[in-house]
Design a protein around this motif. Structure first.
Motif, PDB file in Angstrom:
ATOM      1  N   LYS A 140       0.832  -1.205   0.000  1.00 41.77           N
ATOM      2  CA  LYS A 140       0.000   0.000   0.000  1.00 41.77           C
ATOM      3  C   LYS A 140       0.868   1.258   0.000  1.00 41.77           C
ATOM      4  N   PHE A 141       1.958   1.259   0.766  1.00 36.53           N
ATOM      5  CA  PHE A 141       2.853   2.413   0.788  1.00 36.53           C
ATOM      6  C   PHE A 141       3.432   2.670  -0.604  1.00 36.53           C
ATOM      7  N   LEU A 142       3.878   1.618  -1.285  1.00 35.90           N
ATOM      8  CA  LEU A 142       4.466   1.783  -2.613  1.00 35.90           C
ATOM      9  C   LEU A 142       3.464   2.349  -3.605  1.00 35.90           C
ATOM     10  N   LYS A 143       2.193   1.982  -3.466  1.00 34.53           N
ATOM     11  CA  LYS A 143       1.148   2.505  -4.332  1.00 34.53           C
ATOM     12  C   LYS A 143       0.814   3.957  -3.992  1.00 34.53           C
ATOM     13  N   VAL A 144       0.556   4.244  -2.715  1.00 38.85           N
ATOM     14  CA  VAL A 144       0.149   5.591  -2.301  1.00 38.85           C
ATOM     15  C   VAL A 144       1.258   6.606  -2.584  1.00 38.85           C
ATOM     16  N   SER A 145       2.513   6.204  -2.393  1.00 37.95           N
ATOM     17  CA  SER A 145       3.630   7.104  -2.642  1.00 37.95           C
ATOM     18  C   SER A 145       3.986   7.190  -4.129  1.00 37.95           C
ATOM     19  N   ARG A 146       3.326   6.371  -4.931  1.00 36.06           N
ATOM     20  CA  ARG A 146       3.486   6.339  -6.381  1.00 36.06           C
ATOM     21  C   ARG A 146       4.882   5.905  -6.832  1.00 36.06           C
ATOM     22  N   TYR A 178       8.638  10.031   1.097  1.00 38.44           N
ATOM     23  CA  TYR A 178       9.916   9.317   1.116  1.00 38.44           C
ATOM     24  C   TYR A 178      11.047  10.224   0.635  1.00 38.44           C
ATOM     25  N   GLU A 179      12.264   9.789   0.949  1.00 37.71           N
ATOM     26  CA  GLU A 179      13.472  10.481   0.517  1.00 37.71           C
ATOM     27  C   GLU A 179      14.341   9.464  -0.212  1.00 37.71           C
TER      28      GLU A 179
END
Length: 91
Positions: free
Chosen positions: A5-11, A76-77
């Motif tokens: 979900k994080f990988l999707k939401v953060s694109r 993210y950085e």
């Protein structure tokens, strides 16, 4: 929040199903350990993703359930981003 979900939401990865497949193939590490798609993330975690031709290493700054496109990169950085040609030169 779950890794996929994080990988999707953060694109970083556009679809959650694709993020799940990448994680389940063993191409994602969190803090140096292999991660499943259901692995919980915390702020400060270091994620390393092995794509076909590049390696992306990021640090989690925020966890949000949803975000606008222009705010997604604030989650993210980027620590490092290496292409396959750069990796071959290091060997």
């Amino acid at each position: 929040m779950r890794l996929d979900k994080f990988l999707k939401v953060s694109r970083i990865i556009k679809r959650r199903t694709v993020a799940k497949e990448v994680a389940d193939k063993g191409r994602i590490q969190i803090n140096g350990q292999l991660a499943k798609s259901s692995t919980s993330l915390k702020v400060g975690d270091i994620i390393k993703i092995l794509f076909g031709n590049k390696t992306l290493e990021i640090k989690v700054l925020q966890l949000k359930d949803s975000t606008k496109k222009e705010d997604a990169d604030k989650m993210y950085e980027i620590i490092s981003e290496k292409r396959e040609s750069e990796l071959a030169k290091l060997d």
